[in-house]
Design a protein around this motif. Structure first.
Motif, PDB file in Angstrom:
ATOM      1  N   ASN A  68       0.849  -1.184   0.000  1.00  0.00           N
ATOM      2  CA  ASN A  68       0.000   0.000   0.000  1.00  0.00           C
ATOM      3  C   ASN A  68       0.892   1.244   0.000  1.00  0.00           C
ATOM      4  O   ASN A  68       2.112   1.159  -0.146  1.00  0.00           O
ATOM      5  N   ARG A  69       0.267   2.387   0.174  1.00  0.00           N
ATOM      6  CA  ARG A  69       0.982   3.657   0.034  1.00  0.00           C
ATOM      7  C   ARG A  69       2.144   3.791   1.015  1.00  0.00           C
ATOM      8  O   ARG A  69       3.202   4.334   0.669  1.00  0.00           O
ATOM      9  N   ASP A  71       4.006   1.422   2.273  1.00  0.00           N
ATOM     10  CA  ASP A  71       5.121   0.606   1.788  1.00  0.00           C
ATOM     11  C   ASP A  71       5.921   1.385   0.744  1.00  0.00           C
ATOM     12  O   ASP A  71       7.151   1.367   0.744  1.00  0.00           O
ATOM     13  N   ALA A 387       1.723  -0.115   7.922  1.00  0.00           N
ATOM     14  CA  ALA A 387       1.420  -0.639   6.586  1.00  0.00           C
ATOM     15  C   ALA A 387       0.712  -1.988   6.683  1.00  0.00           C
ATOM     16  O   ALA A 387      -0.227  -2.275   5.934  1.00  0.00           O
ATOM     17  N   ILE A 390      -2.932  -1.460   7.671  1.00  0.00           N
ATOM     18  CA  ILE A 390      -3.732  -1.035   6.514  1.00  0.00           C
ATOM     19  C   ILE A 390      -4.082  -2.246   5.657  1.00  0.00           C
ATOM     20  O   ILE A 390      -5.237  -2.420   5.222  1.00  0.00           O
ATOM     21  N   ASP A 391      -3.097  -3.101   5.429  1.00  0.00           N
ATOM     22  CA  ASP A 391      -3.292  -4.313   4.631  1.00  0.00           C
ATOM     23  C   ASP A 391      -4.356  -5.210   5.263  1.00  0.00           C
ATOM     24  O   ASP A 391      -5.308  -5.640   4.593  1.00  0.00           O
ATOM     25  N   ARG A 394      -7.926  -3.636   5.159  1.00  0.00           N
ATOM     26  CA  ARG A 394      -8.543  -3.726   3.829  1.00  0.00           C
ATOM     27  C   ARG A 394      -9.095  -5.124   3.566  1.00  0.00           C
ATOM     28  O   ARG A 394     -10.186  -5.285   3.001  1.00  0.00           O
TER      29      ARG A 394
END
Length: 412
Positions: A68-69, A71, A387, A390-391, A394
């Protein structure tokens, strides 16, 4: 061994990096072990780094990890920092200090990469890891309590002939903080949470690392706020503060009076605070003179103060990496904070990963802003866990929104 098998490689590595680091330097400082691994952290990072890389790409390939962003932010910061270091070394005059600056840059990048990959691969829900972490926290704080030196703090480096072979109090404190954050994140019982909090705070107090203690207090406040509801958190904080006041009153006066943390109560008495202020002033002068590109390593080249004479705050990024590097770090901080805020509005307060992320973020980022340089190794650990959060978030909500009848989830 069965324990190592249950932990898996990243979990075992985590224990080496933090409780293991504390144990190694304690044994060296107390005279029970010969220093055979140098500073310990870098050799261990170099050993595990290839394994982390293989695990990371294997999980990336099978879909267990989706980038994601954040990373991307880490990759850009990593590549840009390395590029700046290499270019400045290549265009330098061949001085020894320039080689030391490059070595310092490579070391920072290596440690941050190892921490990032550790955060992305470690099984933080392992029951074996949870038990060992809590046990390690109690042992570490116990070692600190029972080995307070003549300086009034747990500072083994001053009591050995070869002081370079033993870590400083800030490195010991780093291990206590990280282990404490993980221990508190997995603890569900409020009374046990309070006990572990008090033990951790007391351990950091006798350790003498003021920045780490203050940072942990800030982190602890937000962990309590996120982990429990507001009424419980207020009650918990009141009880925690009351317990600390009682603890301070029953601790022998020579420990309180001799502790470095108490110097902050007396204006002008803290030499380290004054030194950091001078380094920050020098960084501001450098930034004013070189606002776009900065002046990589100028603190070491111009003053002769060595590679460690950088500003102990985020201005160090502007000096070494220019305004673009500084903006990259600030933007990554903002995105991490936004991700945590959004996760808090969705996730259950029982989420271990969210609690770890909150604890690390509210410890690491304030320290990087105020008392650590941009290469602080916990930055890699923090951005890696955010990160990962977030992963995971999602995936959870994609599954929840999946139409009935779908039997397989594919992360995008």
């Amino acid at each position: 061994m069965r324990i190592v098998k249950n932990l898996k490689i990243p979990g075992f590595a985590f224990l080496l990096f933090f409780p293991g680091f504390f144990a190694y330097h304690s044994l060296v400082g107390l005279g029970y072990l010969t220093p055979f691994l140098g500073g310990f952290f870098r050799p261990i990072a170099i050993i595990f780094l290839p394994i982390f890389v293989l695990l990371f790409f294997r999980r990336l390939n099978d879909g267990s990890i989706v980038l994601n962003r954040l990373d991307c932010f880490f990759v850009v910061i990593f590549i840009y920092s390395g590029f700046v270091g290499l270019i400045n070394y290549a265009l330098g005059s061949g001085l020894e200090i320039e080689a030391e600056l490059l070595e310092s840059t490579i070391s920072r990048l290596t440690l941050n990469l190892a921490m990032y990959l550790l955060a992305r691969t470690v099984d933080y829900e392992s029951h074996t890891l949870k038990k060992i972490i809590i046990f390690s926290l109690l042992i570490m704080c116990g070692v600190a309590f029972f080995n307070i030196g003549q300086s009034g703090i747990f500072y083994l480096a001053v009591d050995v002939a070869d002081q370079d072979s033993v870590a400083g109090y800030q490195s010991f404190a780093r291990s206590i903080v990280v282990v404490a954050i993980f221990a508190l994140a997995v603890t569900k019982s409020i009374p046990f949470f309070l006990v572990l909090s008090i033990i951790s705070l007391a351990g950091l107090f006798v350790n003498g690392a003021r920045s780490e203690l203050i940072g942990f207090v800030v982190s602890l406040f937000f962990v309590v706020f996120y982990k429990f509801n507001i009424k419980k958190s207020l009650f918990g904080l009141i009880l925690l503060i009351s317990s600390l006041l009682v603890l301070i009153n029953i601790v022998p006066s020579e420990i309180i009076e001799g502790n470095r943390f108490m110097e902050l109560l007396y204006e002008g008495k803290s030499s380290s605070v004054m030194a950091r202020s001078e380094l920050s002033d020098a960084a501001i002068v450098t930034i004013v003179e070189n606002p776009l590109l900065g002046d990589y390593g100028s603190y070491a080249l111009a003053t002769g103060g060595g590679v460690g004479s950088y500003a102990h705050n985020l201005l160090s990024a502007w000096v070494d990496l220019g305004v673009f590097g500084f903006i990259l770090y600030v933007a990554s901080f903002l995105f991490m904070g936004l991700a945590i805020f959004n996760a808090q509005t969705k996730e259950k307060d029982e989420d271990v990963l969210l609690n770890i992320v909150v604890g690390l973020f509210f410890f690491t980022i304030p320290l990087m802003l105020l008392s650590k340089d941009y290469g602080y190794l916990l930055f890699g650990l923090t951005i890696g866990f955010v990160a990962r959060m977030i992963d995971v978030s999602r995936r959870k909500y994609s599954v929840q929104l999946r139409p009935q009848g779908c039997s397989k989830f594919s992360a995008k």
